[in-house]
Design an enzyme around this catalytic site. Structure first.
Site, PDB file in Angstrom:
ATOM      1  CB  SER A 119      -0.629  -0.133   1.349  1.00 64.65           C
ATOM      2  OG  SER A 119      -0.333   0.381   2.437  1.00 64.65           O
ATOM      3  CG  ASP A 120       1.194   6.029  -1.331  1.00 65.61           C
ATOM      4  OD1 ASP A 120       2.235   5.902  -0.609  1.00 65.61           O
ATOM      5  OD2 ASP A 120       1.060   6.873  -2.538  1.00 65.61           O
ATOM      6  CB  CYS A 121       2.935   5.674   3.633  1.00 63.73           C
ATOM      7  SG  CYS A 121       4.555   4.998   2.758  1.00 63.73           S
TER       8      CYS A 121
END
Length: 776
Positions: A303-305
């Site tokens: 996932s993106d952060c």
């Protein structure tokens, strides 16, 4: 999909233990004098008992080793491997590992996995991606990736870096206002795909030639249809990208597909935004269905952060955090950048929302990647890249490649004959502008500490006598020193203005609202041009384009160059182009629109194709119907290239089966799959003679475009291929393009299927146009 699992389908490792051992012996190099230890598991030298574990046994196949490791973990330990700061398991000899490192255009200090120290104070900082893409040089894309991965491994060996890098960014630069367009290869799906696979190969491929091993692990992001950060209050955390299937498959998905299918990338990162109402990190169709199912990803999805946290807290997609954790894992997410899965997955298991088997699958994909990197093979000093160390970072060769990348990317947009300048006849050069003597601006974002800087002023001053005035205190240019600048220009043989943007204008979480030069920059340029004694040159340093129609039409402005964010050696490259030591060959990888475009087109409209019913003009050179300041592919040289057609068919006939529906009814298009596409007749070759008619050697990018028949909302023009060629003065050569009718001349229809338009197709190479008919 077939019955085989992604692991068995994509695992191409030799089954022979002897072959694997022989490969490692051939590639082995002596250890470095590293002062700090890297992080690794299975340290059997320190703890011989670890050799009894199957996951530490390098003789076994990776799949068996992964399965052995997963079987030894408790549920709580497994959950610890779902987050970027993966918890160690001391009893098994596994240390804590930080997954998050970045290498967009050099080893970066963004992300906790990498940092610089006195041992390695900096790494080679290449031009920002948008400028490298302007080179249209696939071999350069891969060469840069190879250098970056070498420096990353060198830093890993002394405990300063990880092995997993969340780069490159391969989103399409759809809207000129996007603050992160600078990170991408531009607006064209083919160029972006070529860049994606090329850079990934450079990062990942080992010198040993074992496709199952990784030098470092790359990650293509941000999947998918992500290109709004923060525009007029619309933020990426809440944005729902409404995308039709045609645009998805025709524009947004190709670079990611190329990453996985052509580049064999180790990871794909899902984005913050929703696509058609679903968060990308919780969409099983996009993750398990497409990335892993259709494309056969051999690696992990991250996932993106804090994306999982965002879909729960910002988007309110689920009622509870446990549901958010479960829906993401069940959709195919393997690793969470952030702590959300570490906090809420156990409760999700206890609630019956996600099974332990799903967690096993996720962490298996993560361990698979670390296994391929050699993380579980013991002391890295005894492995293939064990000899790398600080001596291999910022080498003269690496720094020269950074300068060469900038030279190849710089785009000459206007030249009335003034350029190149003569260093022997110019006695004074006035250098003016807020970007004339910058350092950090040149390396853009997702940057690292560079080896050293050469600013534009330093590069120019090393060739001719210069005078310098900043003109504005920064690029915002709230106040311009017009009086000082005009006085300087009035006394100089030549004046150069270095203007544009920096991260205060365009950046992550910062989209632009207009395309004008910031603040008083245009006024400064205009007044200096009026007052200058000699010719005026305008250099634009930026990621995105600007409406500089005023300068394009100003006869006192003799030359315009776009230099992107040119990296640590930007000043060297700019001076080399200005003074003719390098003949410019860069071409724009994106359209430069007039300000009127953004005044009537909302950034949030994801549609690529024009809509005559409401005046929507479409996006990118493929569909945009309006006027441009400069077009995709624009770029001048100091010499003159011409093209002539050597070979291309006038007619291509596709053989259909006897019972094919189009034999008995009139069809506008055919499916781009089937027996008619498997026939060798469906392919042909285009040969173009290219001649350098000037008195100077030059490098030329040969573009092959096509205009399909007007079916299925086909592009107005579409790039089929490009080749770089170097020609001496008055030299000529033949460039060949292989064209597959079903792959290259097909278009995506309204429901996402590829179709071959029947009828007239027009091929374009420069001013050359050739019509061919596809018929049955």
């Amino acid at each position: 999909m077939g019955s085989s699992s992604p692991l068995t389908r994509r695992n191409r490792a030799p089954s022979s233990v002897l072959l694997t051992f022989f490969c490692f012996i051939l590639c082995f190099s002596h250890s470095s004098n590293a002062q700090t230890k890297p992080v690794f598991a299975c340290d059997v030298d320190t703890n011989p008992s670890l050799a009894a574990y199957g996951f530490c046994n390098t003789v076994l196949k990776i799949e068996y080793r992964v399965a052995d490791l997963v079987a030894r973990l408790t549920l709580q330990e497994k959950i610890g491997f779902l987050v970027n700061k993966a918890n160690g398991v001391t009893r098994l000899g596994i240390p804590t590992y930080e997954w998050w490192s970045e290498a967009l255009h050099g080893v970066s200090y963004v992300g906790p996995g990498t940092h610089f120290s006195g041992l390695v104070p900096g790494a080679t900082s290449f031009p920002q991606v948008i400028l490298t893409a302007a080179s249209f040089n696939v071999s350069l894309f891969q060469a840069i990736g190879k250098v970056v991965s070498t420096e990353a491994r060198a830093m890993y060996n002394v405990g300063l870096a990880g092995l997993t890098y969340w780069s490159p960014n391969v989103n399409i630069f759809r809207d000129p206002r996007w603050g992160r367009g600078q990170e991408t290869p531009g607006e064209d799906p083919l160029l972006s795909s070529k860049y994606a696979s090329g850079y990934v190969k450079g990062l990942q491929e080992t010198d040993c030639g074992d496709a199952n091993r990784l030098k470092v692990a790359a990650c293509c992001k941000h999947y998918t249809a992500y290109d709004v950060d923060n525009w007029k209050g619309v933020e990426r955390y809440n944005f729902n990208a409404v995308v039709n299937q045609q645009d998805m498959d025709d524009t947004y998905q190709p670079p990611f597909k190329s990453c996985v299918v052509d580049g064999n990338v180790a990871s794909v990162m899902c984005s913050y935004n929703q696509v058609n109402g679903k968060p990308t990190c919780a969409d099983p169709d996009l993750l398990a269905g497409v990335i892993r199912g259709e494309w056969k990803l051999y690696g992990y999805i991250v996932s993106d952060c804090d994306s999982v946290d965002v879909l729960y807290k910002n988007q309110h997609y689920t009622k509870t955090p446990e549901e958010a954790a479960a829906i993401s894992i069940n959709a195919g997410l393997d690793l969470n950048c952030g702590s959300f899965l570490g906090q809420h997955t156990e409760a999700a298991v206890k609630a019956g929302l996600v099974s332990e088997a799903a967690i096993n699958k996720a962490i298996s994909n993560n361990f698979l990647t670390l296994m391929r990197l050699g993380f579980f093979d013991g002391d890295p000093k005894k492995q293939i890249y064990g000899g790398l160390g600080p001596k291999d970072v910022c080498t003269p060769a690496n720094q020269e490649l950074a300068a060469e990348a900038a030279r190849q990317g710089i785009v000459l947009l206007k030249n009335t004959g003034c350029l190149p300048l003569s260093h022997t006849t110019i006695k004074s050069l006035a250098v003016i502008g807020p970007n004339a003597n910058v350092t950090k601006t040149m390396i853009g974002n997702y940057e690292g500490t560079p080896c050293k800087y050469t600013t534009p002023l330093q590069g120019l001053a090393g060739t001719v006598p210069t005078t310098y005035l900043q003109g504005c205190s920064n690029v915002a240019c709230a106040v311009a020193d017009v009086e000082g600048a005009t006085k300087l220009a009035a006394d100089a043989d030549v004046t150069m203005l270095v203007m544009g943007a920096d991260q205060s204008i365009e950046a992550e979480s910062r989209d632009r609202v207009d395309l004008n030069l910031p603040g008083q920059q245009q006024e400064l340029v205009t007044q200096v041009a009026k007052a200058a004694k000699g010719p005026v040159l305008l250099v634009i340093m930026s990621g995105g384009g600007f409406d500089i129609t005023f300068a394009k039409n100003d006869p006192k402005i003799a030359g315009i160059l776009w230099v992107g964010y040119p990296g640590e050696s930007g000043g060297i490259a700019i001076a080399d182009v200005i003074f003719g030591r390098y003949n410019p060959s860069g071409r724009l990888p994106m359209t430069w629109y007039p300000q009127s475009y953004v005044e009537k087109v909302p950034m949030t409209n994801m549609n690529m194709r024009p809509d005559t019913s409401n005046g929507y003009p479409g996006r990118t050179y493929r569909f945009y119907t309006g006027e441009t300041v400069y077009s995709f592919g624009d770029g001048l040289s100091y010499t003159k290239f011409s093209h002539s057609l050597v070979k291309a068919p006038r007619v291509v006939s596709l053989r259909l089966e006897e019972n094919h529906v189009c034999r008995s009814s009139e069809c506008q298009s055919l499916d781009a799959v089937g027996p008619h596409c498997e026939n060798t007749v469906s392919g042909f070759e285009v040969q173009v003679k290219v001649r350098n008619g000037g008195e100077r050697e030059g490098v030329h990018t040969v573009f092959l475009f096509t205009t399909p028949p007007e079916v299925h909302g086909a592009p107005r023009k579409h790039l089929l291929g490009f080749e770089k060629i170097r020609l001496g003065k008055m030299e000529e050569a033949v460039v060949k393009f292989k064209v597959d009718v079903c792959k290259d001349l097909s278009v995506v229809d309204e429901i996402g299927k590829r179709k071959i338009g029947l009828g007239q197709h027009r091929l374009h190479v420069g001013d050359l146009k050739h019509s061919l008919s596809i018929r049955i």
